[in-house]
Design a protein around this motif. Structure first.
Motif, PDB file in Angstrom:
ATOM      1  N   GLN A  29     -22.618 -13.546 -63.851  1.00  0.00           N
ATOM      2  CA  GLN A  29     -23.912 -13.225 -64.445  1.00  0.00           C
ATOM      3  C   GLN A  29     -25.036 -14.094 -63.888  1.00  0.00           C
ATOM      4  O   GLN A  29     -26.188 -13.664 -63.798  1.00  0.00           O
ATOM      5  N   THR A  30     -24.720 -15.292 -63.481  1.00  0.00           N
ATOM      6  CA  THR A  30     -25.745 -16.196 -62.960  1.00  0.00           C
ATOM      7  C   THR A  30     -26.439 -15.597 -61.736  1.00  0.00           C
ATOM      8  O   THR A  30     -27.659 -15.734 -61.557  1.00  0.00           O
ATOM      9  N   TYR A  31     -25.668 -14.920 -60.874  1.00  0.00           N
ATOM     10  CA  TYR A  31     -26.261 -14.346 -59.668  1.00  0.00           C
ATOM     11  C   TYR A  31     -27.218 -13.188 -59.999  1.00  0.00           C
ATOM     12  O   TYR A  31     -28.162 -12.919 -59.260  1.00  0.00           O
ATOM     13  N   GLN A  32     -26.952 -12.488 -61.117  1.00  0.00           N
ATOM     14  CA  GLN A  32     -27.881 -11.443 -61.557  1.00  0.00           C
ATOM     15  C   GLN A  32     -29.263 -12.050 -61.792  1.00  0.00           C
ATOM     16  O   GLN A  32     -30.276 -11.515 -61.354  1.00  0.00           O
ATOM     17  N   LYS A  33     -29.257 -13.201 -62.446  1.00  0.00           N
ATOM     18  CA  LYS A  33     -30.516 -13.886 -62.742  1.00  0.00           C
ATOM     19  C   LYS A  33     -31.157 -14.418 -61.455  1.00  0.00           C
ATOM     20  O   LYS A  33     -32.378 -14.299 -61.252  1.00  0.00           O
TER      21      LYS A  33
END
Length: 420
Positions: A16-20
């Motif tokens: 999910q961090t890469y989505q941000k």
């Protein structure tokens, strides 16, 4: 490549961090139009910085100390992974399922699409090509039209069709605006000037007449009058005296009585349209003045003088009356105020009528100086002198430009009285 790209998308979507992070990359690309810039670390939690730091091969605390995340650095590190053949821009496009473009490019594409739309309208309405050419040149004062087009393209196309019909059906003789609107569209309010359709109509007429878009009621009325459209046939009037008129039945009794009694008439368009001929009660000279005070004073000197008072800028009624006088073979002597607007009116008459039917009356440079010019003219008003091109007015326009002051007819009224 497609397989590797799909694997890269799946890998980065698994965290999910890469989505941000990628969302920030996307915004940065839209802003810059290229891979570059930095992302503040403050946008991420300590846990998220650990994930991103792991990609760079450093702890999250070290990344936090750097203060920002370099987009270009991320692309360089991407080249060292098993996804090294993939450019970051291609990865972002695949990740978000769209070709990411810059805001500048998006604006340009939108602008290009609108231009193509206008070009289609231009082809569909050949009588309005001159107007569409004006819009496509992107000249000043048309931003509001492009905004209207962008906001409601279908409505704009419908309004364009009505403009085309209206422009091809301009009246051959004076016609009220509501009646014109009713004749063209079936709706007497279709061209109401406060509405979008009415504003577009005025802009089209202004471009057709090669004048600026009217910003005042007076300028609006004058523009419409150029096309024989008027907003009111009772309040649009001209003042005159010493003139006979004829209608279909012969000599008009009201005008005949006015001459007999030396009565000044205030004649609206409603009555002028009924006339077939107008001419002076004596001789062939008619004296045209701009100022009502001057007109009244001249009538005091000679109550039976054939005279017309325009009361400032020419109304359609004044132009209609002078047209009829010239048609009957009269000679017009025009005297106006010594200001840029007065010279503009004089030029309009000189351009409107043959030189053997109109002459300036005490409007030369010497008369200007004799009027004792005293009122300072603003730079904006003096700029209007650049529009004076008629040879008979160049000398006085030059004198006015150098002195920068306005003079008025009242100072010359005794000379004018001697002439009549």
């Amino acid at each position: 490549m497609d397989k590797t790209l799909n694997e890269a998308v799946l890998f980065f979507k698994s965290e999910q961090t890469y989505q941000k992070l990628f969302m920030q990359f996307k915004k940065k690309y839209e802003s810059l139009g290229r891979i570059g810039g930095t992302i503040p670390v403050q946008l991420f939690t300590d846990e998220e910085l650990e994930v991103i730091g792991g990609f760079f091969g450093m702890p999250g605390s070290r990344l936090n100390e750097k203060g920002s995340i370099s987009v270009a650095a991320f692309e360089r590190h991407l080249a060292d992974t098993r996804f090294g053949d993939i450019e970051l821009k291609s990865l972002l496009d695949a990740y978000f399922g769209e070709v990411i473009i810059s805001k500048k490019q998006r604006r340009q594409e939108k602008k290009d699409a609108l231009r193509r739309y206008v070009e289609v309208l231009r082809a569909d309405h050949p009588h309005l090509r001159f107007w569409f050419d004006y819009l496509l040149e992107n000249r000043g004062g048309v931003r509001w039209i492009w905004t209207l087009l962008d906001k409601t393209p279908d409505d704009f196309a419908a309004m364009t069709a009505r403009l085309d019909s209206a422009y091809r059906s301009l009246p051959d003789s004076p016609e009220r605006l509501p009646m014109f609107s009713q004749r063209i569209t079936g709706d007497p309010h279709a061209f109401d000037l406060h509405a979008e359709q009415g504003k577009l109509w005025l802009h089209l007429l202004a471009v057709g007449a090669d004048v600026t878009f009217p910003l005042t009621t007076e300028d609006t009325n004058e523009l419409l009058q150029n096309y024989q459209i008027y907003r009111d046939d009772l309040l649009n009037y001209v003042t005159c005296a010493g003139l006979y008129a004829e209608a279909d039945a012969g000599m008009h009794p009201v005008w005949q009585s006015a001459v007999k009694e030396n009565t000044v008439q205030i004649v609206p368009i409603r009555e002028l349209v009924k006339l077939t001929n107008v001419y002076p009660s004596q001789g062939s000279d008619v004296w045209i003045v701009e100022n009502s005070g001057v007109c009244g004073t001249l009538l005091d000197y000679k109550p039976d003088v054939p005279i017309v008072c325009t009361n400032g800028q020419f109304t359609l009624a004044a132009l209609m009356l002078m047209d009829k006088l010239v048609e009957s073979g009269c000679f017009l002597h025009y005297g106006g105020d010594f200001d840029p607007e007065g010279l503009g009116m004089a030029q309009r008459l000189l351009n409107r009528y043959p030189e053997d039917h109109v002459k300036l009356w005490h409007m030369d440079a010497n008369s200007y100086m004799d009027s004792n010019p005293a009122k300072e003219l603003s730079e904006e008003r003096l700029e209007k002198l650049n529009r004076i091109e008629h040879a008979d007015l160049l000398e006085v326009a030059d004198a006015m430009g150098r002195k920068g002051k306005a003079g008025y007819q009242e100072a010359l009224v005794e000379r004018m009285a001697e002439d009549i």
